[in-house]
Scaffold this motif. Structure first.
Motif, mmCIF file in Angstrom:
data_model
loop_
_atom_site.group_PDB
_atom_site.id
_atom_site.type_symbol
_atom_site.label_atom_id
_atom_site.label_comp_id
_atom_site.label_asym_id
_atom_site.label_seq_id
_atom_site.Cartn_x
_atom_site.Cartn_y
_atom_site.Cartn_z
ATOM 1 N N ILE A 42 0.705 -1.102 0.040
ATOM 2 C CA ILE A 42 0.056 0.116 0.179
ATOM 3 C C ILE A 42 0.766 1.206 -0.177
ATOM 4 C CG2 ILE A 42 -1.865 1.232 1.146
ATOM 5 C CD1 ILE A 42 -2.882 -1.390 2.187
ATOM 6 N N GLY A 43 1.889 1.257 0.580
ATOM 7 C CA GLY A 43 2.848 2.342 0.532
ATOM 8 C C GLY A 43 2.497 3.374 1.457
ATOM 9 N N SER A 44 3.453 4.416 1.771
ATOM 10 C CA SER A 44 3.238 5.671 2.724
ATOM 11 C C SER A 44 2.312 6.462 1.828
ATOM 12 C CB SER A 44 4.434 6.202 3.030
ATOM 13 O OG SER A 44 4.305 7.320 3.961
ATOM 14 N N HIS A 45 1.144 6.889 2.945
ATOM 15 C CA HIS A 45 0.218 7.983 2.067
ATOM 16 C C HIS A 45 1.071 9.398 2.067
ATOM 17 C CE1 HIS A 45 -1.136 10.141 5.497
ATOM 18 N NE2 HIS A 45 -0.857 8.912 6.191
ATOM 19 N N HIS A 48 5.942 12.167 6.139
ATOM 20 C CA HIS A 48 6.135 12.430 7.492
ATOM 21 C C HIS A 48 5.148 11.844 8.234
ATOM 22 C CE1 HIS A 48 9.430 15.318 5.881
ATOM 23 N NE2 HIS A 48 8.332 15.585 5.166
ATOM 24 N N CYS A 49 4.566 11.079 7.851
ATOM 25 C CA CYS A 49 3.358 10.304 8.753
ATOM 26 C C CYS A 49 4.324 9.557 9.723
ATOM 27 C CB CYS A 49 2.491 9.462 8.097
ATOM 28 S SG CYS A 49 1.526 8.288 8.954
ATOM 29 N N PHE A 50 3.883 9.790 11.013
ATOM 30 C CA PHE A 50 4.508 9.055 12.070
ATOM 31 C C PHE A 50 4.448 7.520 12.082
ATOM 32 C CE2 PHE A 50 4.970 7.214 16.409
ATOM 33 C CZ PHE A 50 6.226 7.768 16.809
ATOM 34 N N GLY A 51 3.259 6.960 11.650
ATOM 35 C CA GLY A 51 2.998 5.791 11.571
ATOM 36 C C GLY A 51 3.580 4.731 10.318
ATOM 37 N N CYS A 52 3.457 5.445 8.957
ATOM 38 C CA CYS A 52 3.929 4.774 7.834
ATOM 39 C C CYS A 52 5.106 5.406 6.882
ATOM 40 C CB CYS A 52 2.780 4.614 6.807
ATOM 41 S SG CYS A 52 1.870 6.176 6.296
ATOM 42 N N GLY A 53 5.306 6.969 7.494
ATOM 43 C CA GLY A 53 5.990 7.586 6.678
ATOM 44 C C GLY A 53 7.706 7.152 6.613
ATOM 45 N N ASP A 54 8.194 7.298 5.438
ATOM 46 C CA ASP A 54 9.651 6.752 5.361
ATOM 47 C C ASP A 54 10.681 7.734 5.627
ATOM 48 O OD1 ASP A 54 9.245 8.186 3.159
ATOM 49 O OD2 ASP A 54 9.437 6.413 1.836
ATOM 50 N N GLU A 55 10.279 9.195 5.910
ATOM 51 C CA GLU A 55 11.063 10.212 6.101
ATOM 52 C C GLU A 55 10.792 10.507 7.665
ATOM 53 O OE1 GLU A 55 10.895 13.534 3.583
ATOM 54 O OE2 GLU A 55 10.994 12.248 1.797
ATOM 55 N N GLN A 56 10.248 9.563 8.564
ATOM 56 C CA GLN A 56 10.293 9.829 10.151
ATOM 57 C C GLN A 56 11.118 8.881 10.770
ATOM 58 O OE1 GLN A 56 8.919 11.637 12.270
ATOM 59 N NE2 GLN A 56 7.498 12.594 11.562
ATOM 60 N N PRO A 57 12.501 9.145 11.151
ATOM 61 C CA PRO A 57 13.434 8.406 11.621
ATOM 62 C C PRO A 57 12.931 7.647 12.955
ATOM 63 C CG PRO A 57 14.160 10.663 12.047
ATOM 64 C CD PRO A 57 12.920 10.804 10.918
ATOM 65 N N HIS A 58 12.111 8.394 13.624
ATOM 66 C CA HIS A 58 11.815 7.717 14.984
ATOM 67 C C HIS A 58 10.358 7.199 14.805
ATOM 68 C CE1 HIS A 58 15.251 8.947 16.735
ATOM 69 N NE2 HIS A 58 15.159 10.371 16.621
ATOM 70 N N GLY A 59 9.822 7.501 13.677
ATOM 71 C CA GLY A 59 8.453 6.731 13.289
ATOM 72 C C GLY A 59 8.275 5.036 13.309
ATOM 73 N N LEU A 60 7.181 4.519 12.939
ATOM 74 C CA LEU A 60 6.954 3.145 12.927
ATOM 75 C C LEU A 60 7.530 2.665 11.795
ATOM 76 C CD1 LEU A 60 3.355 2.907 14.766
ATOM 77 C CD2 LEU A 60 5.687 3.350 15.666
ATOM 78 N N LEU A 61 7.516 3.330 10.571
ATOM 79 C CA LEU A 61 7.942 2.742 9.403
ATOM 80 C C LEU A 61 7.027 1.532 9.266
ATOM 81 C CD1 LEU A 61 11.748 3.115 9.670
ATOM 82 C CD2 LEU A 61 10.199 4.545 8.819
ATOM 83 N N LEU A 62 5.714 1.719 9.419
ATOM 84 C CA LEU A 62 4.709 0.500 9.440
ATOM 85 C C LEU A 62 4.494 0.259 7.830
ATOM 86 C CD1 LEU A 62 1.752 -0.570 11.281
ATOM 87 C CD2 LEU A 62 1.479 -0.218 9.130
#
Length: 206
Positions: A42-45, A48-62
């Motif tokens: 599905i990919g990141s929407h 910078h999304c904390f849940g799925c964003g690939d540019e959030q270093p401390h996010g979940l990277l779900l």
């Protein structure tokens, strides 16, 4: 609002609040013809999304994939930044992982929807370094309301249940984000030269 066991995989009972009980006239959710195919990422929407964003270093990277019917499968690796107690995932982070996986269901329905209510059961601790396997399913639709549930298991799709949630999502218009988000981020997202990425940022936001 629920009763869960101290061990094992099966709860003695799970009682959800009336707000999470579909009305008698609710209908079964229907997968949109343009929804991602089963197994497709599905990919990141939004980067910078904390849940799925690939540019959030401390996010979940779900990472989510479309499942059969109106279901998704997702994975989340618990990292040191996600700790609450020493060596254990923070409960709020686990709730976020459930919410993110539930939000991904909207890609299968092709609607814009936000979390209206989320009830979470914490069944067992989740250690740092664990991969949490999540499944989410839309179960009923009534007007703008979308009823859904999610489960997170430790170590694999058939592992012991660690967390579960019931949720109510509410369909909204894109104005919900444009009118309420901080304008700096809104302008940056709208100015993105990538048309697909620009559309995704506002299309679905859990």
């Amino acid at each position: 609002m629920s009763t869960v066991p101290s061990g094992g995989n099966t709860p003695r009972s799970v009682v959800r609040s009336p707000a999470l009980t579909p009305p008698a006239d609710a209908i079964a959710p229907v997968r949109h013809p343009q929804a991602p195919a089963p197994g497709e990422p599905i990919g990141s929407h939004y980067a910078h999304c904390f849940g799925c964003g690939d540019e959030q270093p401390h996010g979940l990277l779900l990472q989510s994939r479309a499942g059969e019917g109106v279901t998704i499968n997702a994975e989340f690796t618990v990292r040191p930044a996600h700790q609450g107690a020493p060596g254990l995932a923070h409960g709020g982070v686990l709730a976020t992982a459930l919410d993110e996986s539930l939000g991904a269901l909207q890609w299968l329905l092709r609607v814009i929807a936000v979390t209206g209510k989320l009830e979470t059961d914490f069944v067992r601790p989740v250690p740092v370094g664990t991969v949490l396997f999540l499944t989410a399913e839309a179960t009923a639709v009534s007007g703008r309301k979308i009823f859904c549930s999610a489960t997170g298991r430790l170590g694999g799709p058939d592992g012991p249940v660690a967390v579960r949630a019931g949720a109510l999502f509410v369909e909204v218009k894109v104005d919900h984000f444009v009118d309420n988000g901080r304008q700096e981020e809104i302008r940056a997202a709208m100015a993105d030269p990538d048309q697909v990425r620009r559309a995704r940022a506002f299309e679905v936001n859990p």
